[in-house]
Design a protein around this motif. Sequence first.
Motif, mmCIF file in Angstrom:
data_model
loop_
_atom_site.group_PDB
_atom_site.id
_atom_site.type_symbol
_atom_site.label_atom_id
_atom_site.label_comp_id
_atom_site.label_asym_id
_atom_site.label_seq_id
_atom_site.Cartn_x
_atom_site.Cartn_y
_atom_site.Cartn_z
ATOM 1 N N LEU A 117 0.955 -1.219 -0.018
ATOM 2 C CA LEU A 117 -0.026 -0.041 0.008
ATOM 3 C C LEU A 117 0.863 1.250 0.149
ATOM 4 N N ASP A 118 0.760 2.207 -0.894
ATOM 5 C CA ASP A 118 1.220 3.589 -0.727
ATOM 6 C C ASP A 118 0.125 4.376 0.138
ATOM 7 N N LEU A 119 0.547 4.682 1.396
ATOM 8 C CA LEU A 119 -0.333 5.041 2.363
ATOM 9 C C LEU A 119 -0.702 6.553 2.044
ATOM 10 N N GLN A 120 0.082 7.296 1.523
ATOM 11 C CA GLN A 120 -0.430 8.601 0.882
ATOM 12 C C GLN A 120 -1.306 8.682 0.069
ATOM 13 N N ARG A 121 -1.235 7.776 -0.980
ATOM 14 C CA ARG A 121 -2.105 7.660 -2.100
ATOM 15 C C ARG A 121 -3.547 6.949 -1.485
ATOM 16 N N LEU A 122 -3.417 6.060 -0.540
ATOM 17 C CA LEU A 122 -4.353 5.460 0.139
ATOM 18 C C LEU A 122 -5.192 6.698 0.537
ATOM 19 N N GLY A 123 -4.880 7.850 1.190
ATOM 20 C CA GLY A 123 -5.355 8.865 1.765
ATOM 21 C C GLY A 123 -6.251 9.854 0.704
ATOM 22 N N GLN A 124 -5.384 9.943 -0.381
ATOM 23 C CA GLN A 124 -5.879 10.689 -1.480
ATOM 24 C C GLN A 124 -7.366 9.915 -1.924
ATOM 25 N N VAL A 125 -7.157 8.604 -2.390
ATOM 26 C CA VAL A 125 -8.343 8.016 -2.921
ATOM 27 C C VAL A 125 -9.502 7.880 -2.124
ATOM 28 N N LEU A 126 -9.374 8.042 -0.813
ATOM 29 C CA LEU A 126 -10.289 7.882 0.290
ATOM 30 C C LEU A 126 -11.076 9.356 0.270
ATOM 31 N N LYS A 127 -10.081 10.297 0.270
ATOM 32 C CA LYS A 127 -11.092 11.531 0.190
ATOM 33 C C LYS A 127 -11.703 11.664 -1.044
ATOM 34 N N HIS A 128 -11.152 11.331 -2.132
ATOM 35 C CA HIS A 128 -11.668 11.321 -3.603
ATOM 36 C C HIS A 128 -13.196 10.545 -3.717
ATOM 37 N N LEU A 129 -12.912 9.403 -3.232
ATOM 38 C CA LEU A 129 -14.542 8.442 -3.163
ATOM 39 C C LEU A 129 -15.100 8.857 -2.265
ATOM 40 N N SER A 130 -15.003 9.484 -1.150
ATOM 41 C CA SER A 130 -15.881 10.036 -0.158
ATOM 42 C C SER A 130 -16.390 11.285 -0.350
ATOM 43 N N HIS A 131 -15.864 12.060 -1.330
ATOM 44 C CA HIS A 131 -16.092 13.369 -2.044
ATOM 45 C C HIS A 131 -15.936 14.220 -0.720
ATOM 46 N N GLY A 132 -14.780 14.103 -0.208
ATOM 47 C CA GLY A 132 -14.256 14.930 0.913
ATOM 48 C C GLY A 132 -14.817 14.699 2.267
ATOM 49 N N VAL A 133 -15.645 13.664 2.416
ATOM 50 C CA VAL A 133 -15.937 13.367 3.977
ATOM 51 C C VAL A 133 -14.967 12.832 4.624
ATOM 52 N N VAL A 134 -14.102 12.187 4.118
ATOM 53 C CA VAL A 134 -12.864 11.599 4.910
ATOM 54 C C VAL A 134 -11.785 12.406 4.915
ATOM 55 N N SER A 135 -11.056 12.734 5.759
ATOM 56 C CA SER A 135 -9.790 13.343 6.034
ATOM 57 C C SER A 135 -8.743 12.282 6.416
ATOM 58 N N ALA A 136 -7.414 12.531 5.729
ATOM 59 C CA ALA A 136 -6.320 11.848 6.025
ATOM 60 C C ALA A 136 -5.338 12.470 6.095
ATOM 61 N N SER A 137 -4.376 12.119 7.106
ATOM 62 C CA SER A 137 -2.994 12.708 7.340
ATOM 63 C C SER A 137 -2.035 11.555 7.574
ATOM 64 N N LEU A 138 -0.599 11.905 7.201
ATOM 65 C CA LEU A 138 0.326 10.874 7.109
ATOM 66 C C LEU A 138 1.613 11.491 7.841
ATOM 67 N N ARG A 139 1.922 11.035 8.659
ATOM 68 C CA ARG A 139 3.572 11.815 9.404
ATOM 69 C C ARG A 139 4.216 10.542 9.817
ATOM 70 N N ARG A 140 5.467 11.037 10.424
ATOM 71 C CA ARG A 140 6.420 10.149 11.268
ATOM 72 C C ARG A 140 6.533 10.681 12.568
ATOM 73 N N GLU A 141 6.604 9.742 13.401
ATOM 74 C CA GLU A 141 7.083 10.466 14.849
ATOM 75 C C GLU A 141 8.173 9.619 15.501
ATOM 76 N N VAL A 142 8.650 10.270 16.393
ATOM 77 C CA VAL A 142 9.770 9.667 17.185
ATOM 78 C C VAL A 142 9.214 8.505 18.429
ATOM 79 N N CYS A 143 9.560 7.489 18.387
ATOM 80 C CA CYS A 143 8.851 6.518 19.240
ATOM 81 C C CYS A 143 9.941 5.604 19.794
ATOM 82 N N SER A 144 10.545 5.711 21.003
ATOM 83 C CA SER A 144 11.563 5.068 21.404
ATOM 84 C C SER A 144 12.675 4.937 20.338
ATOM 85 N N ILE A 145 13.128 3.682 19.673
ATOM 86 C CA ILE A 145 14.094 3.717 18.735
ATOM 87 C C ILE A 145 13.373 3.645 17.424
#
Length: 372
Positions: free
Chosen positions: A311-339
């Motif tokens: 899965l391309d996670l960023q593209r998944l968010g874009q496809v969900l937004k498109h198919l839901s006509h903007g009802v679904v919002s999506a965000s993708l980020r990275r965080e530090v968690c231990s190592i």
Amino acid sequence: MSVEEAPPIPAWDCLPLPQWAQIVHEALAAVAQDGYKAVLRQAVVLLTVSQHVAAAAHCVPLSLDLTPAPEADLLLLPPLLTRLPLRALHLAPRHAGGAEALLRCRLVEAASAASLRRLAATVACTDTLQRFPALAELHLHAGVLERLYPAVLHGLPSLRALGLHNYQEVALAALPPSVAATLHRLEVTPRPGAMCCQLEVQLPAGARLASLTVNGSFHSVLSSAAAPQVFIDTAALAQQCQRACIEAQEAVWLLPAACAGQEAEAALASALLEAGATWHRLELRLLEGACVELPPAVGRGGEPPARHARLDLQRLGQVLKHLSHGVVSASLRREVCSIFHPWILTLEHTARGRAAGTGASWGGDAGGRHLL
């Protein structure tokens, strides 16, 4: 004062029982921050002050956090807990032997069967928890057990929140129907494993969860290979959970046959937006990304094996937004968690989120990572 005048009766000796119970409650609350020993000492003192106070103490169930206690201290509890009821009891995994013996003590059962609402313990016998039918919140620690036996959970009609921790094998679909019907919150912490740690998120048909949490033990494992690989029944997650937070080495989405032939992102997005979906918010915290398991496309040559696609996670968010006509919002980020630096994908269905805010939900508190 003249010789004929009798001393006045102390006002405290005439207080009704509910007022005494409030005094006892405040006396125990005042020492709660000082640990279990302070609470137990205070309880012993209250039992010896007077008959009025002792009677009130029986109306105020204790809340004890014994997680830091040595196991020897559990042997000191029965004489007190046969006289005073419990509302909450938190025991550590190392207390496995003493915990079950304490819970199976007949006098402890008689004192707390109707009052014990929250419990964290290691339980192996299938008839131990049935003694406390008022339990609403339960954390079970595996201890030396490798597998969760669903029969342990029978006879708990009031259960609303369940945590299952450090089991090597957990079959969520095998939870008793009576538990699935009343459960609002479910938290699972698979046992980290260097070779293989897997969990299948598949729920009983009657389950309707306000909150599902899968802990990946990111703060304790030293390799991403020790974190769980989580197989997600997409239909179950979309239709049976309002909110989910899943930590995993990798998430594998299991898709229905109707998705065969579609690209991975479109197939998953379509499955999440199927009629009957009720999810509000999904958060995935992934060390090595995600993939979908697409069902085979039947052809003349028979049925080929199921196909895995990254899965391309960023593209998944874009496809969900498109198919839901903007009802679904999506965000993708990275965080530090231990190592680790996990990818964090957050999906929110804004329309359902607003409805939940007005009270249209199954109930239960979906906040917080830990139930107890």
